[in-house]
Every structure is written in C-alpha cells, then in structure tokens.
Scaffold this motif. Structure first.
Motif, mmCIF file in Angstrom:
data_model
loop_
_atom_site.group_PDB
_atom_site.id
_atom_site.type_symbol
_atom_site.label_atom_id
_atom_site.label_comp_id
_atom_site.label_asym_id
_atom_site.label_seq_id
_atom_site.Cartn_x
_atom_site.Cartn_y
_atom_site.Cartn_z
ATOM 1 N N ARG A 77 0.856 -1.185 0.000
ATOM 2 C CA ARG A 77 0.000 0.000 0.000
ATOM 3 C C ARG A 77 0.890 1.232 0.000
ATOM 4 O O ARG A 77 2.108 1.124 0.007
ATOM 5 N N ALA A 78 0.271 2.382 0.013
ATOM 6 C CA ALA A 78 1.019 3.641 0.083
ATOM 7 C C ALA A 78 1.751 3.733 1.415
ATOM 8 O O ALA A 78 1.313 3.196 2.430
ATOM 9 N N ILE A 79 2.873 4.423 1.396
ATOM 10 C CA ILE A 79 3.636 4.689 2.614
ATOM 11 C C ILE A 79 2.939 5.833 3.368
ATOM 12 O O ILE A 79 2.522 6.814 2.757
ATOM 13 N N THR A 80 2.866 5.697 4.669
ATOM 14 C CA THR A 80 2.211 6.706 5.504
ATOM 15 C C THR A 80 3.242 7.435 6.366
ATOM 16 O O THR A 80 4.395 7.015 6.474
ATOM 17 N N THR A 81 2.795 8.485 6.999
ATOM 18 C CA THR A 81 3.645 9.209 7.943
ATOM 19 C C THR A 81 4.108 8.270 9.049
ATOM 20 O O THR A 81 5.277 8.295 9.443
ATOM 21 N N SER A 82 3.219 7.437 9.517
ATOM 22 C CA SER A 82 3.559 6.473 10.574
ATOM 23 C C SER A 82 4.672 5.531 10.120
ATOM 24 O O SER A 82 5.593 5.228 10.886
ATOM 25 N N ASP A 83 4.585 5.063 8.873
ATOM 26 C CA ASP A 83 5.641 4.188 8.329
ATOM 27 C C ASP A 83 6.982 4.909 8.350
ATOM 28 O O ASP A 83 7.992 4.357 8.778
ATOM 29 N N LEU A 84 6.993 6.148 7.851
ATOM 30 C CA LEU A 84 8.242 6.901 7.791
ATOM 31 C C LEU A 84 8.812 7.159 9.182
ATOM 32 O O LEU A 84 10.016 7.036 9.396
ATOM 33 N N LEU A 85 7.947 7.488 10.132
ATOM 34 C CA LEU A 85 8.426 7.748 11.488
ATOM 35 C C LEU A 85 9.007 6.491 12.125
ATOM 36 O O LEU A 85 9.993 6.567 12.861
#
Length: 160
Positions: free
Chosen positions: A24-32
């Motif tokens: 799926r798309a990368i989220t802010t949570s993933d990046l953090l």
C-alpha cells in the motif's frame, strides 16, 4: 461504524514466482517508524534523491523521482527493505529480512507500486520535493550542531 473504519485501503499485488504479497502507500507512521530505527540512513537516502533531483534540467516529474528512488534503493538496500516491509504491513525482523532477500526485479516492482500508491499526481511529487528540502535542511542543521567529542588520533595518540 465510522467512515474511516469502513474505508478500504488501496493495495497493489506484487508477484514473486507462484506467490504474491500486497503493498500500500507509505504513511507518515511508516516513515516515522523507519526514522526511529534508521534515521541517519534514511536521511542519507532522502539527501541523495534530493541532490540528484536538483542536478536535473527541467521540472522534477514523478518519472524523475521514481528513477531516483530506484537508484537510491540499490544504494541503500536496508532502507528499501524497510519501506517494502512497511508497505506490506509486515515491519518485523522477519518481514524486513524477507524483503531484503527478494530478487532485485521483485523489489523494483514493489517499490514502483508503493511509489504509485503513495504519489498519485505531479502535485504530490512536488510536495515530496518540498518535504525533502525541509528534511535535508533540518538534518544538515542537526548534524552541524552536533558535538561528537571524538578522539583526534589513533592508538596512543588518541589518549593524549
């Protein structure tokens, strides 16, 4: 039931031989999450993409960014594995290891599908470049301000 709880998150299928997994798309949570574990390496990856994008003539398009991200994935395979594992909702040591061990064409396919799911328009790519600019400036400022208090020599000379 609220609107968000009934929302179906868009996923893309990645083929691996006779097996498949979805991303799926990368989220802010993933990046953090990735930043918390691999911040320096992720910053170097973003800096590399940003630096290469700035060298290009003409506008920075999604095709340009996609190519730069693919180049960076080859240079920073651990970050690529973390991004794939996050987008597959399997950010575990085993999930990251499996993502790292996928053949390069499968990793490339996964990253391209993650890119398309995350950035659906040129405007979103422009926002990415603005975010990268802010991140690189913030990271550079933090690194310049750090006092590492490292020895200046080796062996006995470092002790003096």
């Amino acid at each position: 039931m609220g609107q968000l709880s009934s929302l179906k998150i868009h996923r893309e299928t990645v083929d691996y031989g006779d097996q498949q997994f979805t991303v799926r798309a990368i989220t802010t949570s993933d990046l953090l999450t990735v930043v918390a574990e691999r911040g320096a390496e992720l910053s170097m990856t973003f800096a590399k993409v940003y630096e290469e994008a700035q060298k290009r003539d003409g506008p920075v398009t999604s095709a340009t960014i996609r190519k730069l991200i693919m180049d960076a994935a080859g240079e920073f395979p651990d970050i690529a594995a973390c991004i794939i594992a996050s987008a597959a909702d399997d950010y575990t040591p085993e999930g990251i290891l499996n993502a790292k061990q996928l053949p390069f064409p499968v990793q490339t396919d996964a990253i391209e599908k993650i890119f398309h799911a995350t950035f659906r328009s040129e405007a979103e790519v422009k926002k990415l470049m603005e975010s990268l600019t802010r991140m690189v400036v913030a990271t550079s400022g933090a690194l310049v301000g750090m006092d590492l208090n490292l020895p200046t020599g080796i062996g006995e000379s470092a002790d003096k």
